[in-house]
Scaffold this motif. Structure first.
Motif, PDB file in Angstrom:
ATOM      1  N   ILE A   6       0.811  -1.226   0.000  1.00  0.00           N
ATOM      2  CA  ILE A   6       0.000   0.000   0.000  1.00  0.00           C
ATOM      3  C   ILE A   6       0.842   1.273   0.000  1.00  0.00           C
ATOM      4  O   ILE A   6       0.282   2.375  -0.020  1.00  0.00           O
ATOM      5  N   CYS A   7       2.161   1.151  -0.004  1.00  0.00           N
ATOM      6  CA  CYS A   7       2.998   2.351   0.122  1.00  0.00           C
ATOM      7  C   CYS A   7       2.747   3.423  -0.949  1.00  0.00           C
ATOM      8  O   CYS A   7       2.891   4.611  -0.658  1.00  0.00           O
ATOM      9  N   VAL A  61     -10.340 -16.983   1.778  1.00  0.00           N
ATOM     10  CA  VAL A  61     -10.543 -15.531   1.852  1.00  0.00           C
ATOM     11  C   VAL A  61      -9.460 -14.807   1.055  1.00  0.00           C
ATOM     12  O   VAL A  61      -9.754 -13.832   0.334  1.00  0.00           O
ATOM     13  N   SER A  62      -8.219 -15.254   1.159  1.00  0.00           N
ATOM     14  CA  SER A  62      -7.125 -14.621   0.418  1.00  0.00           C
ATOM     15  C   SER A  62      -7.365 -14.701  -1.079  1.00  0.00           C
ATOM     16  O   SER A  62      -7.213 -13.709  -1.806  1.00  0.00           O
ATOM     17  N   ILE A  63      -7.751 -15.878  -1.553  1.00  0.00           N
ATOM     18  CA  ILE A  63      -7.998 -16.052  -2.989  1.00  0.00           C
ATOM     19  C   ILE A  63      -9.154 -15.173  -3.448  1.00  0.00           C
ATOM     20  O   ILE A  63      -9.105 -14.567  -4.534  1.00  0.00           O
ATOM     21  N   LEU A  64     -10.205 -15.090  -2.625  1.00  0.00           N
ATOM     22  CA  LEU A  64     -11.344 -14.231  -2.976  1.00  0.00           C
ATOM     23  C   LEU A  64     -10.919 -12.764  -3.059  1.00  0.00           C
ATOM     24  O   LEU A  64     -11.369 -12.029  -3.968  1.00  0.00           O
ATOM     25  N   LEU A  65     -10.084 -12.324  -2.141  1.00  0.00           N
ATOM     26  CA  LEU A  65      -9.596 -10.943  -2.189  1.00  0.00           C
ATOM     27  C   LEU A  65      -8.783 -10.693  -3.451  1.00  0.00           C
ATOM     28  O   LEU A  65      -8.920  -9.642  -4.096  1.00  0.00           O
ATOM     29  N   PHE A  66      -7.932 -11.649  -3.828  1.00  0.00           N
ATOM     30  CA  PHE A  66      -7.123 -11.491  -5.035  1.00  0.00           C
ATOM     31  C   PHE A  66      -8.003 -11.468  -6.285  1.00  0.00           C
ATOM     32  O   PHE A  66      -7.750 -10.708  -7.228  1.00  0.00           O
ATOM     33  N   CYS A  67      -9.040 -12.314  -6.299  1.00  0.00           N
ATOM     34  CA  CYS A  67      -9.876 -12.439  -7.497  1.00  0.00           C
ATOM     35  C   CYS A  67     -10.862 -11.277  -7.665  1.00  0.00           C
ATOM     36  O   CYS A  67     -11.311 -11.005  -8.786  1.00  0.00           O
ATOM     37  N   THR A  68     -11.221 -10.615  -6.558  1.00  0.00           N
ATOM     38  CA  THR A  68     -12.234  -9.555  -6.624  1.00  0.00           C
ATOM     39  C   THR A  68     -11.667  -8.157  -6.413  1.00  0.00           C
ATOM     40  O   THR A  68     -12.436  -7.191  -6.391  1.00  0.00           O
ATOM     41  N   CYS A  69     -10.359  -8.036  -6.271  1.00  0.00           N
ATOM     42  CA  CYS A  69      -9.782  -6.730  -5.931  1.00  0.00           C
ATOM     43  C   CYS A  69     -10.011  -5.670  -7.014  1.00  0.00           C
ATOM     44  O   CYS A  69     -10.026  -4.472  -6.712  1.00  0.00           O
ATOM     45  N   TYR A  70     -10.189  -6.122  -8.255  1.00  0.00           N
ATOM     46  CA  TYR A  70     -10.375  -5.153  -9.342  1.00  0.00           C
ATOM     47  C   TYR A  70     -11.804  -4.633  -9.430  1.00  0.00           C
ATOM     48  O   TYR A  70     -12.075  -3.616 -10.099  1.00  0.00           O
ATOM     49  N   VAL A 129     -11.551   9.555  -8.205  1.00  0.00           N
ATOM     50  CA  VAL A 129     -12.269   8.318  -7.898  1.00  0.00           C
ATOM     51  C   VAL A 129     -11.488   7.117  -8.426  1.00  0.00           C
ATOM     52  O   VAL A 129     -11.414   6.078  -7.769  1.00  0.00           O
ATOM     53  N   ASP A 130     -10.904   7.256  -9.610  1.00  0.00           N
ATOM     54  CA  ASP A 130     -10.066   6.185 -10.136  1.00  0.00           C
ATOM     55  C   ASP A 130      -8.879   5.928  -9.206  1.00  0.00           C
ATOM     56  O   ASP A 130      -8.487   4.781  -8.967  1.00  0.00           O
ATOM     57  N   GLY A 131      -8.305   7.010  -8.686  1.00  0.00           N
ATOM     58  CA  GLY A 131      -7.200   6.854  -7.740  1.00  0.00           C
ATOM     59  C   GLY A 131      -7.639   6.115  -6.487  1.00  0.00           C
ATOM     60  O   GLY A 131      -6.925   5.243  -5.977  1.00  0.00           O
ATOM     61  N   ALA A 132      -8.849   6.451  -5.987  1.00  0.00           N
ATOM     62  CA  ALA A 132      -9.370   5.755  -4.811  1.00  0.00           C
ATOM     63  C   ALA A 132      -9.609   4.280  -5.111  1.00  0.00           C
ATOM     64  O   ALA A 132      -9.365   3.411  -4.259  1.00  0.00           O
ATOM     65  N   GLY A 133     -10.054   3.996  -6.334  1.00  0.00           N
ATOM     66  CA  GLY A 133     -10.256   2.601  -6.738  1.00  0.00           C
ATOM     67  C   GLY A 133      -8.961   1.816  -6.728  1.00  0.00           C
ATOM     68  O   GLY A 133      -8.921   0.653  -6.310  1.00  0.00           O
ATOM     69  N   VAL A 134      -7.885   2.439  -7.192  1.00  0.00           N
ATOM     70  CA  VAL A 134      -6.571   1.775  -7.185  1.00  0.00           C
ATOM     71  C   VAL A 134      -6.113   1.517  -5.749  1.00  0.00           C
ATOM     72  O   VAL A 134      -5.575   0.454  -5.435  1.00  0.00           O
ATOM     73  N   VAL A 135      -6.351   2.487  -4.874  1.00  0.00           N
ATOM     74  CA  VAL A 135      -5.956   2.324  -3.471  1.00  0.00           C
ATOM     75  C   VAL A 135      -6.737   1.177  -2.826  1.00  0.00           C
ATOM     76  O   VAL A 135      -6.163   0.360  -2.084  1.00  0.00           O
ATOM     77  N   ILE A 136      -8.037   1.110  -3.109  1.00  0.00           N
ATOM     78  CA  ILE A 136      -8.843  -0.002  -2.579  1.00  0.00           C
ATOM     79  C   ILE A 136      -8.307  -1.330  -3.093  1.00  0.00           C
ATOM     80  O   ILE A 136      -8.216  -2.325  -2.346  1.00  0.00           O
ATOM     81  N   LEU A 137      -7.941  -1.369  -4.368  1.00  0.00           N
ATOM     82  CA  LEU A 137      -7.355  -2.589  -4.946  1.00  0.00           C
ATOM     83  C   LEU A 137      -6.095  -2.995  -4.189  1.00  0.00           C
ATOM     84  O   LEU A 137      -5.910  -4.169  -3.828  1.00  0.00           O
ATOM     85  N   LEU A 138      -5.212  -2.029  -3.930  1.00  0.00           N
ATOM     86  CA  LEU A 138      -3.959  -2.330  -3.228  1.00  0.00           C
ATOM     87  C   LEU A 138      -4.225  -2.824  -1.810  1.00  0.00           C
ATOM     88  O   LEU A 138      -3.566  -3.759  -1.326  1.00  0.00           O
ATOM     89  N   VAL A 139      -5.201  -2.190  -1.135  1.00  0.00           N
ATOM     90  CA  VAL A 139      -5.514  -2.600   0.240  1.00  0.00           C
ATOM     91  C   VAL A 139      -6.060  -4.024   0.265  1.00  0.00           C
ATOM     92  O   VAL A 139      -5.696  -4.834   1.137  1.00  0.00           O
ATOM     93  N   MET A 140      -6.925  -4.369  -0.691  1.00  0.00           N
ATOM     94  CA  MET A 140      -7.470  -5.732  -0.749  1.00  0.00           C
ATOM     95  C   MET A 140      -6.365  -6.751  -1.005  1.00  0.00           C
ATOM     96  O   MET A 140      -6.319  -7.820  -0.383  1.00  0.00           O
ATOM     97  N   VAL A 141      -5.464  -6.429  -1.924  1.00  0.00           N
ATOM     98  CA  VAL A 141      -4.342  -7.333  -2.201  1.00  0.00           C
ATOM     99  C   VAL A 141      -3.452  -7.460  -0.965  1.00  0.00           C
ATOM    100  O   VAL A 141      -2.997  -8.555  -0.619  1.00  0.00           O
ATOM    101  N   ALA A 142      -3.224  -6.326  -0.297  1.00  0.00           N
ATOM    102  CA  ALA A 142      -2.365  -6.340   0.894  1.00  0.00           C
ATOM    103  C   ALA A 142      -2.962  -7.204   2.001  1.00  0.00           C
ATOM    104  O   ALA A 142      -2.244  -7.973   2.657  1.00  0.00           O
TER     105      ALA A 142
END
Length: 332
Positions: free
Chosen positions: A114-115, A196-205, A220-233
């Motif tokens: 998330i850095c 749960v980990s696999i679900l987070l990886f598969c749905t992060c986008y 909003v696109d930037g916030a979407g990318v941040v949410i993606l990174l947090v889910m992956v993290a």
């Protein structure tokens, strides 16, 4: 009788499965069973019968001549003389330490993923300013520092257990049974965590696509990318903790799988001759991942920045070849 059978297994656990040993084990098992039935017929309680059977037949050294395995017992004593045996308390402490260190390492990787979030949000803000960008860069540097610190501290905490990999060690039958019971009790939670980990990886986008379609604005696109990174993290954090717990069980149980206390290791399992190199390599791949994400998000050169990983792989191999010592060679 189950207690007697388990005790019999523990008596022969460290002996090789030769025909002589198997014959001796069967003979002793029959003797113990006959004595148990005799005591029960005399009116003894189950606990009294088990205690007396173990008292009479529980020492292989006294029965070696009668069972014809005296020489094998002497060889076993000579082979295990320099083997360190872990107690049940030490095994419990190792598993607890392993879990704690895994959580620290997982949090370190979480910050590594998330850095870039602050820089992304600052860069996509409609009224972006130097102040916002400075805050984003400060968060980036702070997250990288947290990543390196947590991974280094995690590696140093586990340093006190490195003898498990460098020295011949073993665990007794009772301790192995305890670890197996713990492993079975955590099986369902391990499956759930990995799911749960696999679900987070598969749905992060999905949040990124949804926000882009609903509100097509850069912030909003930037916030979407941040949410993606947090889910992956979060997915990586959960997977790290789960895999580390399983690895801890595997390490301890493998100590009971060989007669000399040494575990079978892959050719890539190495230690480093210099402490500084050992510390650097403990955070090598998290640092590479941080650099990859930072460079990629700052330059948006995703088509080129992937080459960082092949280069890092070559550097990793070179450091292992120059400073690494294969662990199986240390035990020769």
């Amino acid at each position: 009788m189950n207690t007697i059978r388990n005790y019999l297994e523990s008596m022969f656990a460290k002996l090789p499965n030769t025909p002589e040993v198997i014959k001796a084990k069967c003979e002793l098992g029959q003797m113990m069973e006959d004595k148990y039935n005799e005591l029960i017929s005399e009116g003894k309680s189950d606990n009294e019968a088990v205690a007396q059977v173990i008292s009479e037949f529980g020492n292989l050294d006294d029965l070696g001549d009668a069972l014809g395995i005296r020489d094998l017992l002497r060889e076993d004593h000579a082979a295990t003389q320099n083997i360190r045996e872990l107690s049940a308390d030490e095994a419990e402490k190792y598993l607890a330490e392993k879990a704690h260190s895994a959580l620290l390492a997982g949090l370190g990787t979480f910050f590594a993923v998330i850095c870039p979030s602050g820089v992304i949000l600052a860069g996509t803000a409609e009224h972006g300013s130097r102040t916002l960008m400075a805050i984003g860069v400060f968060f980036l540097l702070g997250a990288i520092a947290a990543c390196v610190t947590l991974h280094t501290y995690s590696a140093l905490r586990m340093g006190s257990w490195k003898y498990l990999k460098l020295e011949p060690c073993s665990i007794d039958y009772a301790t192995a049974g305890m670890i197996n019971d713990q492993r079975r009790s955590t099986h369902d939670s391990t499956i759930l965590q990995r799911t749960v980990s696999i679900l987070l990886f598969c749905t992060c986008y999905i949040p990124l696509v949804f926000l882009h379609l609903m509100v097509p604005r850069s912030i909003v696109d930037g916030a979407g990318v941040v949410i993606l990174l947090v889910m992956v993290a979060f997915g990586v954090l959960i997977l790290t903790v789960s895999n580390s717990r399983e690895n801890g069980y595997h390490v301890l149980l493998s100590l009971s799988s060989s007669q000399d206390g040494r575990r079978f290791r892959s050719n890539d399992d190495v230690v480093y001759s210099r402490p500084a190199v050992r510390i650097i390599m403990s955070v090598f791949w998290p640092t590479v991942t941080c650099l990859y994400l930072i460079i990629s998000f700052l330059t948006f050169g995703w088509a080129i920045t992937w080459i960082i990983f092949p280069i890092a792989g070559v550097v990793d191999r070179l450091l292992k070849a120059i400073f690494g010592i294969r662990k199986e060679d240390l035990n020769k």
